[in-house]
Design a protein around this motif. Structure first.
Motif, PDB file in Angstrom:
ATOM      1  N   ARG A  47       0.792  -1.236   0.000  1.00 54.85           N
ATOM      2  CA  ARG A  47       0.000   0.000   0.000  1.00 54.85           C
ATOM      3  C   ARG A  47       0.819   1.277   0.000  1.00 54.85           C
ATOM      4  O   ARG A  47       0.300   2.346  -0.269  1.00 54.85           O
ATOM      5  CB  ARG A  47      -0.950   0.009   1.192  1.00 54.85           C
ATOM      6  CG  ARG A  47      -0.294   0.058   2.554  1.00 54.85           C
ATOM      7  CD  ARG A  47      -1.368   0.250   3.607  1.00 54.85           C
ATOM      8  NE  ARG A  47      -0.934  -0.169   4.925  1.00 54.85           N
ATOM      9  CZ  ARG A  47      -1.318   0.402   6.050  1.00 54.85           C
ATOM     10  NH1 ARG A  47      -2.137   1.436   5.998  1.00 54.85           N
ATOM     11  NH2 ARG A  47      -0.905  -0.037   7.198  1.00 54.85           N
ATOM     12  N   TYR A  48       2.114   1.188   0.323  1.00 61.52           N
ATOM     13  CA  TYR A  48       2.983   2.362   0.297  1.00 61.52           C
ATOM     14  C   TYR A  48       4.065   2.188  -0.769  1.00 61.52           C
ATOM     15  O   TYR A  48       4.756   1.158  -0.791  1.00 61.52           O
ATOM     16  CB  TYR A  48       3.669   2.571   1.645  1.00 61.52           C
ATOM     17  CG  TYR A  48       2.755   2.984   2.780  1.00 61.52           C
ATOM     18  CD1 TYR A  48       2.104   4.214   2.770  1.00 61.52           C
ATOM     19  CD2 TYR A  48       2.578   2.154   3.877  1.00 61.52           C
ATOM     20  CE1 TYR A  48       1.285   4.600   3.822  1.00 61.52           C
ATOM     21  CE2 TYR A  48       1.762   2.518   4.935  1.00 61.52           C
ATOM     22  CZ  TYR A  48       1.122   3.746   4.902  1.00 61.52           C
ATOM     23  OH  TYR A  48       0.308   4.123   5.954  1.00 61.52           O
ATOM     24  N   VAL A  81      -3.194  -7.247  -0.502  1.00 60.52           N
ATOM     25  CA  VAL A  81      -3.313  -5.795  -0.627  1.00 60.52           C
ATOM     26  C   VAL A  81      -3.974  -5.251   0.629  1.00 60.52           C
ATOM     27  O   VAL A  81      -4.549  -5.998   1.423  1.00 60.52           O
ATOM     28  CB  VAL A  81      -4.136  -5.401  -1.872  1.00 60.52           C
ATOM     29  CG1 VAL A  81      -3.433  -5.848  -3.145  1.00 60.52           C
ATOM     30  CG2 VAL A  81      -5.549  -5.985  -1.803  1.00 60.52           C
ATOM     31  N   GLU A  82      -3.910  -3.938   0.792  1.00 60.10           N
ATOM     32  CA  GLU A  82      -4.562  -3.295   1.933  1.00 60.10           C
ATOM     33  C   GLU A  82      -6.036  -3.015   1.645  1.00 60.10           C
ATOM     34  O   GLU A  82      -6.881  -3.117   2.534  1.00 60.10           O
ATOM     35  CB  GLU A  82      -3.845  -1.982   2.261  1.00 60.10           C
ATOM     36  CG  GLU A  82      -4.459  -1.199   3.415  1.00 60.10           C
ATOM     37  CD  GLU A  82      -4.299  -1.854   4.767  1.00 60.10           C
ATOM     38  OE1 GLU A  82      -4.940  -1.391   5.726  1.00 60.10           O
ATOM     39  OE2 GLU A  82      -3.526  -2.832   4.881  1.00 60.10           O
ATOM     40  N   GLN A  83      -6.341  -2.642   0.391  1.00 57.36           N
ATOM     41  CA  GLN A  83      -7.734  -2.396   0.006  1.00 57.36           C
ATOM     42  C   GLN A  83      -7.997  -3.053  -1.349  1.00 57.36           C
ATOM     43  O   GLN A  83      -7.244  -2.844  -2.293  1.00 57.36           O
ATOM     44  CB  GLN A  83      -8.042  -0.893  -0.096  1.00 57.36           C
ATOM     45  CG  GLN A  83      -7.736  -0.096   1.164  1.00 57.36           C
ATOM     46  CD  GLN A  83      -6.427   0.683   1.048  1.00 57.36           C
ATOM     47  OE1 GLN A  83      -5.849   0.799  -0.029  1.00 57.36           O
ATOM     48  NE2 GLN A  83      -5.953   1.221   2.155  1.00 57.36           N
ATOM     49  N   ASN A  84      -9.060  -3.806  -1.414  1.00 59.62           N
ATOM     50  CA  ASN A  84      -9.383  -4.532  -2.638  1.00 59.62           C
ATOM     51  C   ASN A  84      -9.915  -3.641  -3.742  1.00 59.62           C
ATOM     52  O   ASN A  84      -9.626  -3.857  -4.917  1.00 59.62           O
ATOM     53  CB  ASN A  84     -10.416  -5.624  -2.318  1.00 59.62           C
ATOM     54  CG  ASN A  84     -10.938  -6.315  -3.566  1.00 59.62           C
ATOM     55  OD1 ASN A  84     -10.172  -6.913  -4.306  1.00 59.62           O
ATOM     56  ND2 ASN A  84     -12.251  -6.223  -3.797  1.00 59.62           N
ATOM     57  N   ASP A  85     -10.706  -2.621  -3.380  1.00 56.36           N
ATOM     58  CA  ASP A  85     -11.390  -1.834  -4.413  1.00 56.36           C
ATOM     59  C   ASP A  85     -11.583  -0.401  -3.935  1.00 56.36           C
ATOM     60  O   ASP A  85     -12.698   0.090  -3.811  1.00 56.36           O
ATOM     61  CB  ASP A  85     -12.739  -2.485  -4.732  1.00 56.36           C
ATOM     62  CG  ASP A  85     -13.337  -1.958  -6.031  1.00 56.36           C
ATOM     63  OD1 ASP A  85     -12.607  -1.335  -6.815  1.00 56.36           O
ATOM     64  OD2 ASP A  85     -14.545  -2.181  -6.248  1.00 56.36           O
ATOM     65  N   TRP A 102      -2.742  -4.135  -6.407  1.00 55.82           N
ATOM     66  CA  TRP A 102      -2.857  -5.451  -7.035  1.00 55.82           C
ATOM     67  C   TRP A 102      -1.795  -5.631  -8.131  1.00 55.82           C
ATOM     68  O   TRP A 102      -1.185  -6.705  -8.245  1.00 55.82           O
ATOM     69  CB  TRP A 102      -4.251  -5.626  -7.631  1.00 55.82           C
ATOM     70  CG  TRP A 102      -5.309  -6.032  -6.646  1.00 55.82           C
ATOM     71  CD1 TRP A 102      -6.368  -5.289  -6.215  1.00 55.82           C
ATOM     72  CD2 TRP A 102      -5.413  -7.293  -5.975  1.00 55.82           C
ATOM     73  NE1 TRP A 102      -7.123  -6.005  -5.315  1.00 55.82           N
ATOM     74  CE2 TRP A 102      -6.565  -7.239  -5.152  1.00 55.82           C
ATOM     75  CE3 TRP A 102      -4.647  -8.460  -5.995  1.00 55.82           C
ATOM     76  CZ2 TRP A 102      -6.968  -8.307  -4.356  1.00 55.82           C
ATOM     77  CZ3 TRP A 102      -5.052  -9.538  -5.199  1.00 55.82           C
ATOM     78  CH2 TRP A 102      -6.195  -9.456  -4.393  1.00 55.82           C
ATOM     79  N   SER A 103      -1.567  -4.586  -8.924  1.00 52.11           N
ATOM     80  CA  SER A 103      -0.554  -4.677  -9.980  1.00 52.11           C
ATOM     81  C   SER A 103       0.830  -4.884  -9.384  1.00 52.11           C
ATOM     82  O   SER A 103       1.639  -5.674  -9.900  1.00 52.11           O
ATOM     83  CB  SER A 103      -0.568  -3.402 -10.839  1.00 52.11           C
ATOM     84  OG  SER A 103      -1.781  -3.273 -11.543  1.00 52.11           O
TER      85      SER A 103
END
Length: 355
Positions: A47-48, A81-85, A102-103
């Protein structure tokens, strides 16, 4: 005064060299052993922007040590990931949006393709909007068994469809060890649905698999006191956490011998990321259950993502003895920090038996 400074510098150099001399690269204790690597939740690496290099360092280290450790496969405990969407992260939510996360995590694992098999669990942060508000994940947009020929060859079963689409978030793989023994790896979604649990029971009772040892990989299972997790405060319905999964699937099973999970943590307290217990199943066989995470090490929940910690497990040729090592490629990369590259506490470096 000059003599005191010189003495201090010489002592500093001496202790530095001592740490350097004592460091040994990870290796097998028996040349006929094999290993697997367990990667903890990578969400804060993802996420960072600033933390991404650590996950790439970890996966690069694994890539370079497949042969040296006779590595048969790599497992990851989920929360990729930290957030899916979530398209507009701010502050502590991170500075990469969900598509970027995600990438990135796909890229970090892609170096394993056609080099070593890898099985990734999905965690609560891999579903819904930010964290398991509903059962939808972008996992399948970025990961499929076809990307890695070694995964594709090992795939045996795909679980119930997720949102109407075939998905490897629930799957069964089969690997042959150097001792010519077949090991099954079953991965189950975060908080598996009853339909998934029933599918898993039916598959493992199939005569093709019932006599083969199984490693179960899922995200939520043990808490820091090594108790089975009963409940969580997520909105998602139709879930089975650690206690329910143990009672419905693991305990009745004749062949689940190992359970790996992640999820838990405590800011900069490693013991708060760990769980370990052994129970007998209904057939009288020992089931070893290990929770390993590190995501809040290295600065807490919003720190560097986990100081690069991973575990490698050495399976000795006797087919019964397993040695666990906790290791950080991040600390190992420089002679200045190599003395900190292993965790040697009793709950970090230990041996257990499968029977």
């Amino acid at each position: 005064m000059k003599n005191i400074k010189l003495t201090f510098l010489l002592l500093s150099l001496f202790w530095s060299l001592q740490g350097y001399a004592q460091y040994q690269k990870p290796t097998l204790t028996d040349k006929d052993s094999w290993s697997l690597v367990l990667l903890p939740d990578p969400q804060t690496y993802s996420r960072y922007h600033r933390n991404g290099g650590i996950l790439n360092l970890m996966t690069s280290w694994i890539y370079e040590n497949v042969e040296a450790l006779n590595m048969q496969f790599v497992l990851c405990t989920g929360d990729l990931v930290e957030q899916n969407d979530f398209m507009n992260p701010q502050g502590n939510t991170g500075n990469m949006n969900s598509q970027q996360q995600w990438s990135f995590v796909r890229s970090a694992f892609s170096k394993f393709d056609n080099h070593v098999p890898y099985v990734l669990a999905t965690g609560n942060h891999d579903y819904g909007y930010k964290s398991a508000e509903y059962r939808s994940t972008n996992y399948d947009k970025y990961f499929s068994v076809e990307q890695n020929s070694m995964n594709f060859r090992a795939l045996r079963e795909i679980g119930p469809a997720l949102n109407g689409a075939s998905s490897s978030v629930n799957a069964l793989y089969e690997f042959k060890t150097p001792q010519n023994k077949n090991i099954l790896v079953m991965v189950l979604e975060f908080g598996p649905r009853d339909t998934v649990v029933n599918w898993a029971k039916d598959v493992l009772n199939n005569k093709k698999y019932v006599d083969k040892d199984v490693i179960l990989l899922t995200h939520v299972f043990l808490n820091k006191n090594s108790n089975h997790i009963k409940t969580q405060k997520y909105k998602m319905e139709d879930v089975n956490y650690g206690e329910a999964l143990f009672e419905k699937l693991v305990k009745p099973s004749k062949n689940i011998r190992l359970v790996f999970s992640g999820h838990i943590g405590d800011p900069d307290v490693f013991d708060g990321h760990l769980g370990f217990r052994q129970d007998k199943n209904m057939s009288g066989k020992t089931v070893t259950q290990m929770t390993f995470n590190a995501q809040a090490m290295g600065g807490g929940w919003h720190g560097n993502g986990g100081d690069g910690w991973l575990r490698y497990l050495e399976f000795l040729p006797d087919g019964n003895t397993v040695k666990v090592k906790t290791f950080s490629p991040l600390f190992a990369i420089s002679p200045a920090t190599q003395s900190m590259a292993y965790k040697t506490e009793a709950n970090q470096e230990f041996t257990f038996t499968l029977n």
